[in-house]
Design an enzyme around this catalytic site. Sequence first.
Site, PDB file in Angstrom:
ATOM      1  N   ASP A  27      -8.634   0.694   5.819  1.00 20.20           N
ATOM      2  CA  ASP A  27      -7.306   1.301   5.987  1.00 20.20           C
ATOM      3  C   ASP A  27      -7.304   2.247   7.184  1.00 20.20           C
ATOM      4  OD1 ASP A  27      -4.842   2.528   5.683  1.00 20.20           O
ATOM      5  OD2 ASP A  27      -5.347   3.561   3.810  1.00 20.20           O
ATOM      6  N   ASP A  35       1.019   5.185   0.123  1.00 20.79           N
ATOM      7  CA  ASP A  35       0.234   6.365   0.492  1.00 20.79           C
ATOM      8  C   ASP A  35       0.846   7.648  -0.066  1.00 20.79           C
ATOM      9  OD1 ASP A  35      -1.915   5.427   2.245  1.00 20.79           O
ATOM     10  OD2 ASP A  35      -0.310   4.778   3.588  1.00 20.79           O
ATOM     11  N   HIS A  53       0.862  -1.182   0.000  1.00 20.34           N
ATOM     12  CA  HIS A  53       0.000   0.000   0.000  1.00 20.34           C
ATOM     13  C   HIS A  53       0.901   1.235   0.000  1.00 20.34           C
ATOM     14  CE1 HIS A  53      -3.834   2.060   0.935  1.00 20.34           C
ATOM     15  NE2 HIS A  53      -3.096   2.841   1.718  1.00 20.34           N
TER      16      HIS A  53
HETATM   17  C1  DX5 Z   1      -3.579   7.006   6.556  1.00 20.33           C
HETATM   18  C2  DX5 Z   1      -3.020   6.100   5.502  1.00 20.33           C
HETATM   19  C3  DX5 Z   1      -2.841   4.705   5.955  1.00 20.33           C
HETATM   20  C4  DX5 Z   1      -1.826   4.554   7.058  1.00 20.33           C
HETATM   21  C5  DX5 Z   1      -2.156   3.314   7.840  1.00 20.33           C
HETATM   22  O1  DX5 Z   1      -3.821   8.234   5.998  1.00 20.33           O
HETATM   23  O2  DX5 Z   1      -3.896   6.063   4.376  1.00 20.33           O
HETATM   24  O3  DX5 Z   1      -2.553   3.822   4.886  1.00 20.33           O
HETATM   25  O4  DX5 Z   1      -0.503   4.477   6.603  1.00 20.33           O
HETATM   26  O5  DX5 Z   1      -1.306   3.223   8.924  1.00 20.33           O
HETATM   27  P1  DX5 Z   1      -1.751   2.558  10.289  1.00 20.33           P
HETATM   28  O6  DX5 Z   1      -2.047   1.112   9.979  1.00 20.33           O
HETATM   29  O7  DX5 Z   1      -0.603   2.760  11.183  1.00 20.33           O
HETATM   30  O8  DX5 Z   1      -3.013   3.259  10.750  1.00 20.33           O
HETATM   31 ZN    ZN Z   2      -3.628   4.483   2.891  1.00 21.85          ZN
END
Ligand code: DX5
Ligand code: ZN
Length: 228
Positions: A176, A36, A34
């Site tokens: 997510d 971001d 994934h």
């Molecule tokens: C948040 C992101 C996520 C994040 C998830 O804005 O879209 O993908 O990296 O991280 P965790 O699992 O730590 O909440």
């Molecule tokens: Zn994300």
Amino acid sequence: MDTHPICIAPSMLSANFMKLSDELSSIATADYLHFDVMDGHFVPNLSFGCPILRAVKASSDLPVDVHLMVDNPETTLEWYLDAGADSFTIHMEAQTHLKRLIDTIHSAHKRACVALNPATAVMNLDDVIEDVDMVLVMSVNPGFGGQSFIESTCKKIAKVKALCDEHGVNPVIEVDGGINAHNAYDVARAGATMLVAGSSVFNEHDRSAAIEALRSSAQRGALEAKRA
Ligand code: DX5
Ligand code: ZN
């Protein structure tokens, strides 16, 4: 309708960027990576972009889902296509011409996912649900890793599932934000099969064990949903 297999997608946002190649090797048992992308406008934070995606694609065999948390996905999409993205997650809140963008993604033979922020209602999906491959239900307000899971997310996932049934379609439901081995059971039981996890994978020393813990918890939840 066929059920989708449980997929675990570690979020690179929580990786150690100074050791990216090792970090990618440590999550080889995952199903997706994934990625971001944050622009400092759609969300307050900045993350990384195309040059990093190119480097990642050169050193990992995992398919990469690009989560575009940006104001102008229609402009930037082409760059990420070029850099090797395998699927795209676009926010409902960021895109006025969502159908056009979904068509662009499909013309490039990539998977299209529409994301809903926690405050965006499921009914907004009504006119696109038949066109997408995946729906992302955000379980935190996007912008940062390491936030706490919003408990009402499970109800929202169930609503997405009901909408899909109403339309006779079966897109993957993804979740997510704040996902860990405990709530993985609940989100999978509600209908999610693609689980993104940043901190609960990269904060652990043994990443394969962390991925396996998420997977087995989600598989138990999915099994329970089938039984019910
Ligand atoms: C948040 C992101 C996520 C994040 C998830 O804005 O879209 O993908 O990296 O991280 P965790 O699992 O730590 O909440
Ligand atoms: Zn994300």
